[in-house]
Motif scaffolding. Structure first.
Motif, PDB file in Angstrom:
ATOM      1  N   THR A  44       0.841  -1.199   0.000  1.00 38.96           N
ATOM      2  CA  THR A  44       0.000   0.000   0.000  1.00 38.96           C
ATOM      3  C   THR A  44       0.874   1.247   0.000  1.00 38.96           C
ATOM      4  OG1 THR A  44      -0.125  -0.100   2.411  1.00 38.96           O
ATOM      5  CG2 THR A  44      -1.915  -1.137   1.177  1.00 38.96           C
ATOM      6  N   TYR A  45       0.291   2.339  -0.491  1.00 38.69           N
ATOM      7  CA  TYR A  45       1.040   3.597  -0.531  1.00 38.69           C
ATOM      8  C   TYR A  45       0.101   4.773  -0.331  1.00 38.69           C
ATOM      9  CZ  TYR A  45      -0.764   4.858  -5.168  1.00 38.69           C
ATOM     10  OH  TYR A  45      -1.578   5.219  -6.209  1.00 38.69           O
ATOM     11  N   ARG A  46       0.697   5.902  -0.065  1.00 39.02           N
ATOM     12  CA  ARG A  46       0.004   7.182  -0.064  1.00 39.02           C
ATOM     13  C   ARG A  46       0.891   8.164  -0.810  1.00 39.02           C
ATOM     14  NH1 ARG A  46       1.769   8.390   6.071  1.00 39.02           N
ATOM     15  NH2 ARG A  46       3.513   9.814   5.641  1.00 39.02           N
ATOM     16  N   PHE A  47       0.294   9.232  -1.321  1.00 40.95           N
ATOM     17  CA  PHE A  47       1.075  10.288  -1.960  1.00 40.95           C
ATOM     18  C   PHE A  47       1.556  11.281  -0.912  1.00 40.95           C
ATOM     19  CE2 PHE A  47      -1.336   9.177  -5.928  1.00 40.95           C
ATOM     20  CZ  PHE A  47      -0.230   8.879  -6.703  1.00 40.95           C
ATOM     21  N   ASP A  48       2.819  11.673  -1.023  1.00 41.66           N
ATOM     22  CA  ASP A  48       3.382  12.753  -0.225  1.00 41.66           C
ATOM     23  C   ASP A  48       3.727  13.911  -1.143  1.00 41.66           C
ATOM     24  OD1 ASP A  48       3.119  11.575   2.203  1.00 41.66           O
ATOM     25  OD2 ASP A  48       5.268  11.328   2.601  1.00 41.66           O
ATOM     26  N   ARG A  49       3.673  15.136  -0.603  1.00 44.88           N
ATOM     27  CA  ARG A  49       3.947  16.316  -1.415  1.00 44.88           C
ATOM     28  C   ARG A  49       4.983  17.212  -0.748  1.00 44.88           C
ATOM     29  NH1 ARG A  49      -2.156  18.184  -3.444  1.00 44.88           N
ATOM     30  NH2 ARG A  49      -2.687  16.180  -4.443  1.00 44.88           N
ATOM     31  N   ALA A  72      -0.547   1.363  -9.864  1.00 41.64           N
ATOM     32  CA  ALA A  72      -1.418   0.197  -9.725  1.00 41.64           C
ATOM     33  C   ALA A  72      -0.907  -0.965 -10.579  1.00 41.64           C
ATOM     34  CB  ALA A  72      -2.848   0.565 -10.107  1.00 41.64           C
ATOM     35  N   ALA A  73      -0.466  -0.669 -11.796  1.00 43.84           N
ATOM     36  CA  ALA A  73       0.055  -1.707 -12.676  1.00 43.84           C
ATOM     37  C   ALA A  73       1.333  -2.330 -12.115  1.00 43.84           C
ATOM     38  CB  ALA A  73       0.313  -1.138 -14.065  1.00 43.84           C
ATOM     39  N   ALA A  74       2.062  -1.565 -11.291  1.00 39.48           N
ATOM     40  CA  ALA A  74       3.290  -2.061 -10.675  1.00 39.48           C
ATOM     41  C   ALA A  74       3.024  -2.900  -9.431  1.00 39.48           C
ATOM     42  CB  ALA A  74       4.213  -0.893 -10.327  1.00 39.48           C
ATOM     43  N   GLY A  75       1.754  -3.009  -9.035  1.00 35.92           N
ATOM     44  CA  GLY A  75       1.405  -3.837  -7.896  1.00 35.92           C
ATOM     45  C   GLY A  75       1.173  -3.094  -6.604  1.00 35.92           C
ATOM     46  N   LEU A  76       1.017  -1.780  -6.680  1.00 34.76           N
ATOM     47  CA  LEU A  76       0.807  -0.954  -5.492  1.00 34.76           C
ATOM     48  C   LEU A  76      -0.655  -0.540  -5.387  1.00 34.76           C
ATOM     49  CD1 LEU A  76       4.000   1.147  -6.046  1.00 34.76           C
ATOM     50  CD2 LEU A  76       3.631  -0.293  -4.035  1.00 34.76           C
ATOM     51  N   TYR A  85       4.167   2.598   2.082  1.00 37.24           N
ATOM     52  CA  TYR A  85       5.134   3.440   1.369  1.00 37.24           C
ATOM     53  C   TYR A  85       4.537   4.825   1.141  1.00 37.24           C
ATOM     54  CZ  TYR A  85       7.126  -1.135   0.276  1.00 37.24           C
ATOM     55  OH  TYR A  85       7.640  -2.405   0.373  1.00 37.24           O
ATOM     56  N   ALA A  86       5.409   5.815   1.092  1.00 39.72           N
ATOM     57  CA  ALA A  86       5.039   7.178   0.716  1.00 39.72           C
ATOM     58  C   ALA A  86       5.663   7.468  -0.648  1.00 39.72           C
ATOM     59  CB  ALA A  86       5.537   8.190   1.741  1.00 39.72           C
ATOM     60  N   VAL A  87       4.857   7.976  -1.576  1.00 40.57           N
ATOM     61  CA  VAL A  87       5.306   8.185  -2.952  1.00 40.57           C
ATOM     62  C   VAL A  87       5.203   9.665  -3.307  1.00 40.57           C
ATOM     63  CG1 VAL A  87       4.891   7.631  -5.379  1.00 40.57           C
ATOM     64  CG2 VAL A  87       4.586   5.866  -3.628  1.00 40.57           C
ATOM     65  N   GLN A  88       6.286  10.208  -3.830  1.00 34.70           N
ATOM     66  CA  GLN A  88       6.291  11.571  -4.357  1.00 34.70           C
ATOM     67  C   GLN A  88       6.461  11.484  -5.873  1.00 34.70           C
ATOM     68  OE1 GLN A  88       9.474  13.676  -2.454  1.00 34.70           O
ATOM     69  NE2 GLN A  88       8.365  13.970  -0.540  1.00 34.70           N
ATOM     70  N   LEU A 153       7.738   3.431   5.033  1.00 35.96           N
ATOM     71  CA  LEU A 153       7.225   3.985   6.282  1.00 35.96           C
ATOM     72  C   LEU A 153       7.280   2.918   7.378  1.00 35.96           C
ATOM     73  CD1 LEU A 153       4.101   5.857   4.827  1.00 35.96           C
ATOM     74  CD2 LEU A 153       6.301   6.858   5.508  1.00 35.96           C
ATOM     75  N   PRO A 154       7.545   3.333   8.636  1.00 36.62           N
ATOM     76  CA  PRO A 154       7.667   4.718   9.125  1.00 36.62           C
ATOM     77  C   PRO A 154       9.090   5.270   9.103  1.00 36.62           C
ATOM     78  CG  PRO A 154       7.627   3.234  10.976  1.00 36.62           C
ATOM     79  CD  PRO A 154       7.502   2.359   9.749  1.00 36.62           C
ATOM     80  N   SER A 155      10.062   4.514   8.572  1.00 34.06           N
ATOM     81  CA  SER A 155      11.457   4.944   8.645  1.00 34.06           C
ATOM     82  C   SER A 155      11.785   6.090   7.705  1.00 34.06           C
ATOM     83  CB  SER A 155      12.376   3.759   8.335  1.00 34.06           C
ATOM     84  OG  SER A 155      12.238   3.367   6.980  1.00 34.06           O
ATOM     85  N   ASN A 156      10.968   6.298   6.663  1.00 33.94           N
ATOM     86  CA  ASN A 156      11.227   7.301   5.621  1.00 33.94           C
ATOM     87  C   ASN A 156      12.486   6.990   4.804  1.00 33.94           C
ATOM     88  OD1 ASN A 156       9.089   9.093   5.459  1.00 33.94           O
ATOM     89  ND2 ASN A 156       9.824  10.346   7.154  1.00 33.94           N
TER      90      ASN A 156
END
Length: 208
Positions: A44-49, A72-76, A85-88, A153-156
């Motif tokens: 799972t992931y979330r977007f970070d800005r 999503a196609a990459a499996g996330l 995971y946090a994704v920018q 996450l949570p280590s960043n």
């Protein structure tokens, strides 16, 4: 030649193609770095800005929507409340002079006619001089770059980083950028080492 400099990606989107009747290929130069092995069963992931992205909320919303299908196609799977995971994501688009533009377009020597008064008297005279050339402007050319940065996450801790670069005559960034995110995530989570070329063909589009 693959180059880009910062500009709001939606500005170039406004310079859309007048039409495209056949398939066309987006060729991206991609370089990726990964600290990941196999993904967990439910990644799972979330977007970070970044602060600069937070200042342009609507543009970043649109950009993240372009990147989401590739993730999503990459499996996330996006899950803001239980993200592993946090994704920018970011993008840069610049309109440039085409490398195929006529090198003789612009100021230069040439013949011309003008009205004036001189030792030959008033009237229309021909001659040589230095001045701008007249005619249609050079064809536009667009340089683009997208990036994907993923932290655990949570280590960043940064576990994945990838950039894709493309340039070409296609003016519709709304069509090109999603494909470039696909290229940036090709091979995820264990992409090949070094820079590689990723070609993705888009289906035909009718005129806008």
């Amino acid at each position: 030649m693959k180059r880009a400099s910062i500009a709001p990606f939606f500005i170039a989107s406004a310079l859309a193609l007048t039409g495209c009747a056949t398939s066309w290929t987006v060729d991206s130069d991609v370089r990726s770095f990964s600290q990941l092995g196999a993904l967990p069963a439910d990644a799972t992931y979330r977007f970070d800005r970044l602060p600069s992205q937070q200042a342009h909320e609507a543009a970043q919303d649109a950009l993240e929507a372009m990147a989401a299908p590739a993730l999503a196609a990459a499996g996330l799977r996006r899950d803001d409340s239980r993200a592993r995971y946090a994704v920018q994501v970011s993008a840069r688009v610049t309109a440039e002079l085409s490398p195929w533009a006529d090198p003789w377009y612009g100021p230069g020597w040439g013949t011309g006619l003008g009205y004036g008064r001189g030792w030959r008297g008033a009237g229309i005279h021909g001659g040589w001089g230095w001045g701008p050339a007249f005619g249609p402007p050079p064809d536009p050319w667009y340089a683009r770059e997208v990036s994907v940065l993923m932290r655990e996450l949570p280590s960043n801790r940064v576990v994945y980083e990838s950039r894709a670069r493309n340039d070409g005559p296609y003016g519709d960034s709304r069509a090109v950028l999603p494909v470039m995110f696909q290229a940036a995530l090709q091979g995820f989570p264990s992409p090949p080492a070094g820079e590689r070329r990723v070609d993705i063909t888009l289906p035909p589009r009718s005129a806008a």
